[in-house]
Design a protein around this motif. Structure first.
Motif, PDB file in Angstrom:
ATOM      1  N   LEU A 192      -4.648 -36.586  26.839  1.00 29.06           N
ATOM      2  CA  LEU A 192      -3.250 -36.235  27.072  1.00 29.06           C
ATOM      3  C   LEU A 192      -2.354 -37.472  27.070  1.00 29.06           C
ATOM      4  CD1 LEU A 192      -3.595 -33.441  29.797  1.00 29.06           C
ATOM      5  CD2 LEU A 192      -2.947 -33.164  27.398  1.00 29.06           C
ATOM      6  N   SER A 193      -2.921 -38.621  27.452  1.00 28.38           N
ATOM      7  CA  SER A 193      -2.168 -39.880  27.377  1.00 28.38           C
ATOM      8  C   SER A 193      -1.797 -40.192  25.931  1.00 28.38           C
ATOM      9  CB  SER A 193      -2.987 -41.039  27.955  1.00 28.38           C
ATOM     10  OG  SER A 193      -3.301 -40.821  29.309  1.00 28.38           O
ATOM     11  N   LEU A 194      -2.737 -39.952  25.027  1.00 26.70           N
ATOM     12  CA  LEU A 194      -2.485 -40.192  23.611  1.00 26.70           C
ATOM     13  C   LEU A 194      -1.442 -39.213  23.068  1.00 26.70           C
ATOM     14  CD1 LEU A 194      -3.144 -41.749  21.051  1.00 26.70           C
ATOM     15  CD2 LEU A 194      -5.109 -40.227  20.688  1.00 26.70           C
ATOM     16  N   VAL A 195      -1.523 -37.965  23.529  1.00 22.47           N
ATOM     17  CA  VAL A 195      -0.524 -36.969  23.128  1.00 22.47           C
ATOM     18  C   VAL A 195       0.861 -37.403  23.594  1.00 22.47           C
ATOM     19  CG1 VAL A 195       0.231 -34.579  23.386  1.00 22.47           C
ATOM     20  CG2 VAL A 195      -2.211 -35.097  23.211  1.00 22.47           C
ATOM     21  N   TYR A 196       0.923 -37.826  24.841  1.00 24.91           N
ATOM     22  CA  TYR A 196       2.212 -38.234  25.413  1.00 24.91           C
ATOM     23  C   TYR A 196       2.736 -39.508  24.758  1.00 24.91           C
ATOM     24  CZ  TYR A 196       5.798 -38.420  29.039  1.00 24.91           C
ATOM     25  OH  TYR A 196       6.998 -38.418  29.705  1.00 24.91           O
ATOM     26  N   PHE A 197       1.835 -40.345  24.253  1.00 25.45           N
ATOM     27  CA  PHE A 197       2.215 -41.560  23.538  1.00 25.45           C
ATOM     28  C   PHE A 197       3.124 -41.198  22.357  1.00 25.45           C
ATOM     29  CE2 PHE A 197       1.720 -44.837  20.339  1.00 25.45           C
ATOM     30  CZ  PHE A 197       1.639 -46.020  21.053  1.00 25.45           C
ATOM     31  N   GLY A 198       2.693 -40.206  21.583  1.00 24.06           N
ATOM     32  CA  GLY A 198       3.492 -39.790  20.420  1.00 24.06           C
ATOM     33  C   GLY A 198       4.826 -39.191  20.808  1.00 24.06           C
TER      34      GLY A 198
ATOM     35  N   VAL B  39       2.617 -27.014  22.685  1.00 19.41           N
ATOM     36  CA  VAL B  39       2.774 -28.456  22.474  1.00 19.41           C
ATOM     37  C   VAL B  39       2.633 -28.797  20.991  1.00 19.41           C
ATOM     38  CG1 VAL B  39       1.883 -30.752  23.039  1.00 19.41           C
ATOM     39  CG2 VAL B  39       1.913 -28.967  24.801  1.00 19.41           C
ATOM     40  N   ILE B  40       1.607 -28.221  20.346  1.00 15.45           N
ATOM     41  CA  ILE B  40       1.339 -28.515  18.930  1.00 15.45           C
ATOM     42  C   ILE B  40       2.543 -28.167  18.060  1.00 15.45           C
ATOM     43  CG2 ILE B  40      -0.056 -27.843  16.934  1.00 15.45           C
ATOM     44  CD1 ILE B  40      -2.400 -27.418  18.962  1.00 15.45           C
ATOM     45  N   ALA B  41       3.056 -26.948  18.213  1.00 10.43           N
ATOM     46  CA  ALA B  41       4.179 -26.506  17.381  1.00 10.43           C
ATOM     47  C   ALA B  41       5.408 -27.382  17.594  1.00 10.43           C
ATOM     48  CB  ALA B  41       4.513 -25.046  17.699  1.00 10.43           C
ATOM     49  N   ALA B  42       5.678 -27.734  18.865  1.00 12.35           N
ATOM     50  CA  ALA B  42       6.853 -28.552  19.170  1.00 12.35           C
ATOM     51  C   ALA B  42       6.736 -29.945  18.550  1.00 12.35           C
ATOM     52  CB  ALA B  42       7.033 -28.662  20.685  1.00 12.35           C
ATOM     53  N   CYS B  43       5.534 -30.538  18.588  1.00  7.71           N
ATOM     54  CA  CYS B  43       5.322 -31.867  17.991  1.00  7.71           C
ATOM     55  C   CYS B  43       5.518 -31.828  16.477  1.00  7.71           C
ATOM     56  CB  CYS B  43       3.920 -32.379  18.323  1.00  7.71           C
ATOM     57  SG  CYS B  43       3.705 -32.918  20.031  1.00  7.71           S
TER      58      CYS B  43
ATOM     59  N   VAL C  14      -4.486 -34.185  18.336  1.00  9.35           N
ATOM     60  CA  VAL C  14      -5.261 -34.430  19.562  1.00  9.35           C
ATOM     61  C   VAL C  14      -5.261 -33.195  20.452  1.00  9.35           C
ATOM     62  CG1 VAL C  14      -5.397 -35.786  21.692  1.00  9.35           C
ATOM     63  CG2 VAL C  14      -4.923 -36.931  19.525  1.00  9.35           C
ATOM     64  N   VAL C  15      -4.120 -32.530  20.584  1.00 10.93           N
ATOM     65  CA  VAL C  15      -4.055 -31.296  21.382  1.00 10.93           C
ATOM     66  C   VAL C  15      -4.943 -30.225  20.754  1.00 10.93           C
ATOM     67  CG1 VAL C  15      -2.579 -29.475  22.298  1.00 10.93           C
ATOM     68  CG2 VAL C  15      -1.727 -31.807  22.182  1.00 10.93           C
ATOM     69  N   LEU C  16      -4.929 -30.146  19.441  1.00 12.81           N
ATOM     70  CA  LEU C  16      -5.777 -29.174  18.746  1.00 12.81           C
ATOM     71  C   LEU C  16      -7.252 -29.444  19.039  1.00 12.81           C
ATOM     72  CD1 LEU C  16      -5.711 -26.799  16.748  1.00 12.81           C
ATOM     73  CD2 LEU C  16      -5.927 -28.466  14.891  1.00 12.81           C
ATOM     74  N   TRP C  17      -7.649 -30.723  18.987  1.00 14.97           N
ATOM     75  CA  TRP C  17      -9.034 -31.100  19.308  1.00 14.97           C
ATOM     76  C   TRP C  17      -9.369 -30.765  20.760  1.00 14.97           C
ATOM     77  CZ3 TRP C  17     -10.372 -34.779  23.022  1.00 14.97           C
ATOM     78  CH2 TRP C  17     -11.740 -35.031  23.121  1.00 14.97           C
ATOM     79  N   LEU C  18      -8.441 -31.063  21.658  1.00 14.38           N
ATOM     80  CA  LEU C  18      -8.656 -30.816  23.082  1.00 14.38           C
ATOM     81  C   LEU C  18      -8.822 -29.330  23.356  1.00 14.38           C
ATOM     82  CD1 LEU C  18      -8.828 -32.720  25.474  1.00 14.38           C
ATOM     83  CD2 LEU C  18      -6.376 -32.444  25.809  1.00 14.38           C
TER      84      LEU C  18
END
Length: 435
Positions: A246-252, A310-314, A413-417
């Motif tokens: 989630l840290s990596l997700v938030y990084f983007g 989260v995925i769609a919004a990104c 990353v969210v998809l993998w998680l």
């Protein structure tokens, strides 16, 4: 129609807590990104290149990164009232000090110290909300709280632009007046926090005994239900693979948010408009983003689904950045920035509802702070890379596309998680249908 005790309590704590913490975040975000408006005149006054400005704007997040986890752990121990007050007063003083920047050294130093001063504020508030609101209400409440960021841009942009017009008054530049006047509310509100915030429901004298009992009981039952699977220790919160992911997700998402906050005024300025027009145009995407954020979070709470929200919004935000790097018209740029704003803003509430599904206690304090501190490094990388690439290419295009790629990575990353969570069939996966 008679209100149930749940409706009565939720309404009371929402009205008591949420508008006030929104005001705090409004001021925090304004003081964090007003550097973008200062740059319209400050960079020329002090001779800052795009790379120097990008590095100085982003170094805020290095200070934030280093002090985020210890700050949130202190808040968990001493209470939000005292610690949030400390955070606000010190960041207000440092932010006001930005008016006295003389060159690159003082610019870098004060931006770094601003990050140190503010470390712990945002994750502290996210943790604080978990003390008061049941999990199923958290995304929507978080969305309302986080709407303060785009509202800050919407209202703060024309205010910051207007303050730049004070240039020459009493011998000070407009950007110096802007830093000082926008820092004062942080110090004042820091004092107000001591009298307004209540650390825990047990101390809430503004709730009746029945209401207090219902809220405490509800939160305790929720806590007990995840006791067997939730992580509680500090080290579990720091090292859990889901926290790191989630840290990596938030990084983007942070790279996208602060690319907007810090660079969008200058991107709009290249279209040949005045500083006041920049302020007004920069407000438009933020106003629309507030609506998108709240509606998206409400849908996430209603369905109980987090990951795909989260995925769609990104992906939407990434598409907006690609568009922003490919258009040169005022209408095209504002439309692209609106798409980016909506995507970035909508991604945050469902994302921040995930950690407290599998963390509690000290682990929640450490885990939330870890996600925020590591993730906010994107706030350094995004603005810095925009400036560096702009200096070497003379264009914002490749920098914007670089940040778009980071958002695509976040969605993957969210998809993998999500897939990993389903595969292991944990009892508290990150993605659930309604609980």
């Amino acid at each position: 129609m008679t209100c149930t005790i749940e409706q009565r309590v939720m309404r009371k704590i929402t009205l008591r807590i949420v508008p006030f913490i929104m005001l705090l975040y409004f001021i925090a975000f304004l003081d964090r990104v007003n550097i973008g408006f200062a740059a319209l005149t400050m960079n020329a006054d002090l001779g800052f290149s795009p790379a120097v400005f990008g590095f100085g704007a982003g170094i805020f997040f290095l200070g934030y990164f280093l002090f985020e986890v210890p700050s949130n752990l202190i808040l968990h121990k001493v209470g939000a009232r005292i610690w949030i007050a400390r955070v606000m007063i010190t960041w207000g003083l440092v932010s006001g000090g930005m008016a006295f920047v003389q060159g690159t050294t003082s610019f870098y130093t004060l931006r770094f110290l601003l990050g140190v001063a503010e470390a712990g504020f945002f994750p502290g508030i996210i943790l604080y909300l978990s003390y008061w609101f049941p999990a199923q209400k958290r995304a929507q409440v978080t969305a309302i709280f986080m709407a303060a960021a785009p509202i800050s841009t919407a209202l703060g942009s024309p205010i910051s632009a207007a303050l730049l017009e004070m240039h020459g008054m009493m011998g000070f530049a407009g950007w110096q007046w802007m830093f000082v006047l926008e820092a004062v509310p942080a110090v004042i509100l820091g004092v107000v926090v001591l009298f307004w915030l209540t650390d825990r429901p047990e101390k809430a004298k503004w709730l009746s005994e029945e209401e207090r009992g219902w809220l405490i009981g509800t939160l305790q039952r929720e806590q007990a239900a995840k006791q067997a699977t939730a992580q509680h220790s500090v080290w579990k919160g720091l090292l859990d693979k889901r926290v790191l992911a989630l840290s990596l997700v938030y990084f983007g998402t942070s790279a996208g948010l602060y690319t907007l906050g810090i660079w969008s005024p200058q991107i709009i300025k290249t279209l040949g408009v005045s500083s006041m027009t920049v302020g007004l145009l920069n407000a438009i995407p933020a106003v629309i983003a507030v609506v998108a954020m709240v509606l998206w979070a409400r849908h996430s709470d209603k369905t109980g689904e987090r990951s795909w929200h989260v995925i769609a919004a990104c992906i939407v935000a990434a598409a907006g950045l690609f568009m922003a790097g490919s258009t040169a018209s005022i209408v095209g740029v504002i439309l692209a920035l609106t798409i980016v704003n909506c995507g970035i803003s909508a991604s945050k509430p469902p994302l921040w509802s995930m950690p407290t599904l599998f963390l509690s206690g000290s682990a929640a304090a450490a885990g939330i702070a870890t996600i925020n501190s590591l993730g906010n490094l994107g706030g350094f990388v995004g603005p810095f890379m925009i400036g560096l690439i702009k200096q070497h290419t003379g264009s914002y295009t490749w920098g914007l596309w670089f940040v778009a790629a980071l958002l695509i990575l976040s969605s993957l990353v969210v998809l993998w998680l999500s897939a990993s969570s389903r595969k292991t069939q944990t009892s508290e996966p990150l993605v659930q249908s309604k609980h």
